[in-house]
Design an enzyme around this catalytic site. Structure first.
Site, PDB file in Angstrom:
ATOM      1  N   GLU A 209      47.955  21.498  29.952  1.00  0.00           N
ATOM      2  CA  GLU A 209      47.283  20.400  30.658  1.00  0.00           C
ATOM      3  C   GLU A 209      48.068  19.892  31.865  1.00  0.00           C
ATOM      4  O   GLU A 209      47.987  18.719  32.227  1.00  0.00           O
ATOM      5  CB  GLU A 209      46.966  19.247  29.700  1.00  0.00           C
ATOM      6  CG  GLU A 209      46.063  19.676  28.549  1.00  0.00           C
ATOM      7  CD  GLU A 209      45.706  18.543  27.597  1.00  0.00           C
ATOM      8  OE1 GLU A 209      45.068  17.579  28.054  1.00  0.00           O
ATOM      9  OE2 GLU A 209      46.064  18.633  26.413  1.00  0.00           O
TER      10      GLU A 209
ATOM     11  N   THR B  63      43.338  24.469  37.148  1.00  0.00           N
ATOM     12  CA  THR B  63      42.722  23.835  38.313  1.00  0.00           C
ATOM     13  C   THR B  63      43.207  24.491  39.593  1.00  0.00           C
ATOM     14  O   THR B  63      42.436  24.719  40.534  1.00  0.00           O
ATOM     15  CB  THR B  63      43.042  22.331  38.344  1.00  0.00           C
ATOM     16  OG1 THR B  63      42.685  21.742  37.092  1.00  0.00           O
ATOM     17  CG2 THR B  63      42.275  21.630  39.457  1.00  0.00           C
TER      18      THR B  63
ATOM     19  N   ARG C  13      37.778  21.041  31.556  1.00  0.00           N
ATOM     20  CA  ARG C  13      38.971  21.383  30.775  1.00  0.00           C
ATOM     21  C   ARG C  13      38.589  22.351  29.665  1.00  0.00           C
ATOM     22  O   ARG C  13      37.755  22.041  28.806  1.00  0.00           O
ATOM     23  CB  ARG C  13      39.569  20.099  30.185  1.00  0.00           C
ATOM     24  CG  ARG C  13      40.547  20.290  29.041  1.00  0.00           C
ATOM     25  CD  ARG C  13      41.835  20.913  29.475  1.00  0.00           C
ATOM     26  NE  ARG C  13      42.722  21.179  28.354  1.00  0.00           N
ATOM     27  CZ  ARG C  13      43.711  22.062  28.377  1.00  0.00           C
ATOM     28  NH1 ARG C  13      43.938  22.763  29.457  1.00  0.00           N
ATOM     29  NH2 ARG C  13      44.472  22.252  27.327  1.00  0.00           N
TER      30      ARG C  13
ATOM     31  N   ASP D 217      47.831  33.618  35.417  1.00  0.00           N
ATOM     32  CA  ASP D 217      47.807  32.306  34.754  1.00  0.00           C
ATOM     33  C   ASP D 217      47.877  32.531  33.253  1.00  0.00           C
ATOM     34  O   ASP D 217      47.081  33.287  32.688  1.00  0.00           O
ATOM     35  CB  ASP D 217      46.506  31.560  35.117  1.00  0.00           C
ATOM     36  CG  ASP D 217      46.355  30.255  34.357  1.00  0.00           C
ATOM     37  OD1 ASP D 217      47.391  29.638  34.028  1.00  0.00           O
ATOM     38  OD2 ASP D 217      45.208  29.852  34.091  1.00  0.00           O
TER      39      ASP D 217
ATOM     40  N   GLN E 294      50.254  25.996  26.164  1.00  0.00           N
ATOM     41  CA  GLN E 294      50.611  25.471  24.852  1.00  0.00           C
ATOM     42  C   GLN E 294      51.717  26.316  24.227  1.00  0.00           C
ATOM     43  O   GLN E 294      51.872  27.491  24.544  1.00  0.00           O
ATOM     44  CB  GLN E 294      49.383  25.449  23.924  1.00  0.00           C
ATOM     45  CG  GLN E 294      48.461  24.260  24.141  1.00  0.00           C
ATOM     46  CD  GLN E 294      47.602  24.406  25.382  1.00  0.00           C
ATOM     47  OE1 GLN E 294      47.456  25.502  25.911  1.00  0.00           O
ATOM     48  NE2 GLN E 294      47.034  23.314  25.849  1.00  0.00           N
TER      49      GLN E 294
END
Length: 356
Positions: A43, A48, A179, A201, A205
């Site tokens: 996050e 993005t 998201r 990418d 986590q």
């Protein structure tokens, strides 16, 4: 007739010249190809940034792709509201209007039936709007640092009228705000300023990080993302760990990784807009007890940047880290950032191949 004998020295010169041509061609090819690795904790805004690459350098999202994002917007919006409503219970926040209890039950029913990715019914949309404008719900939203809530919650809930239309097509901004947990490795190829770029990418986590090592070879540059606004939040996967602290630890491990001794590091201190907004309500000392500056954006952002740059100074091989304060949802801003970063990478690449 006589036979012309070969000149050994001339043959060697020709062989050397041919090899030099091959080496120069290979060097040029390397200088024109860059492998970029997008890393950071969960996050932090990596996905993005990947979407911005698509908007700026790959002609954006077509109609089919926008259709694919529509259910994601519905789900993000409803799930965000559900997170706030659940938090009201254990934070003991009362609804401003008691009638909102029945509206909340309707929201929970839709989520329980796992149809949260479907267009909102007229009744559900009305309930969601009443809930979002309820004073108790707003009070709970202001305390979002005390529970897990997507950054996009306010954006989507403020746009309920538009998202709830019978004919709704997600805008670029809607897509940027969605998201979805990243898993595995996503590869994106694009060209910029004469460079052929591949951007990888990977999920941020903890459970995803074991996959990172498979991408480490021949990396030109690392884009490391940090969510500035996460200074007062804890990890979803471990509520005992502050998100900013996790990013600092992760950044140190990347800086000191032997794979990246010759790799440029670009640090994106992201979500600066949310960071500035949060500072009005939540002091930076939540994360950094040694901070004695004002709770203004410039002072606080400078302190966070210094913390990361102090980690840079511990490296055995000193290397400059290129730091940018970013808002990944702002396309014009990211276009400028990408342009600046690519100029740096071009110069680094040319130096590495002895062409500058």
């Amino acid at each position: 007739m006589g036979c012309a004998l070969s000149n050994p020295e001339k043959d060697r010169d020709t062989e050397i010249e041919n090899q030099l041509k091959i080496d120069r061609a290979a060097a040029v090819e390397r200088a024109e190809r860059v492998k970029l690795l997008l890393l950071g904790a969960g996050e932090s805004g990596k996905s993005t940034i990947l979407k911005q690459i698509k908007i700026i350098h790959l002609k954006g999202f077509n109609d089919d792709e926008r259709d694919m994002y529509r259910p994601v917007v519905y789900s993000n919006t409803l799930q965000s509201l559900g997170s706030i409503l659940r938090a009201m219970d254990y934070l003991e926040v009362e609804y401003g209007c008691p009638e909102r209890v029945s509206d909340a039950m309707g929201v929970f029913e839709v989520i329980a039936e796992q149809v949260d990715d479907q267009p909102f019914s007229i009744q559900l949309l009305a309930s969601m709007k009443r809930l979002w404008h309820d004073s108790g719900v707003q009070e709970c939203f202001q305390r979002s640092r005390e529970y897990q809530l997507n950054d996009s919650a306010k954006y989507f809930l403020n746009n309920l009228d538009r998202i709830g239309r019978r004919i709704y097509v997600p805008t670029d901004q809607d897509i940027l705000r969605t998201r979805v947990k990243s898993t595995g490795v996503t590869e994106t190829n694009f060209s910029m300023k004469g460079l052929n770029c591949v951007l990888l990418d990977v999920g941020g986590q903890r459970s995803e990080r074991k996959k990172w090592i498979h991408c480490f070879e021949d990396v030109t540059a690392i884009f490391f993302c940090v969510a500035l606004s996460a200074y007062d939040l804890v990890l979803r996967e471990d509520s005992s760990v502050n998100r900013m602290t996790e990013s600092l630890i992760l950044f140190r491990s990347i800086l000191n990784n032997r794979w990246f001794d010759r790799t440029a590091i670009v640090l994106f201190l992201n979500k600066k807009d949310l960071f500035e907004e949060k500072l009005r309500m939540s002091p930076l000392t939540v994360c950094f007890s040694d901070y004695s500056g004002s709770n203004t954006f410039y002072d606080a952002a400078t302190h966070v940047q210094t913390k990361f740059e102090e980690m840079e100074a511990t490296r055995q091989q000193q290397k400059k880290v290129y730091t940018h304060l970013t808002c990944a949802t702002d396309t014009d801003h990211m276009r400028y950032i990408f342009d600046s970063v690519m100029d740096i990478l071009i110069m680094n690449n040319l130096r590495a191949t002895s062409f500058a």
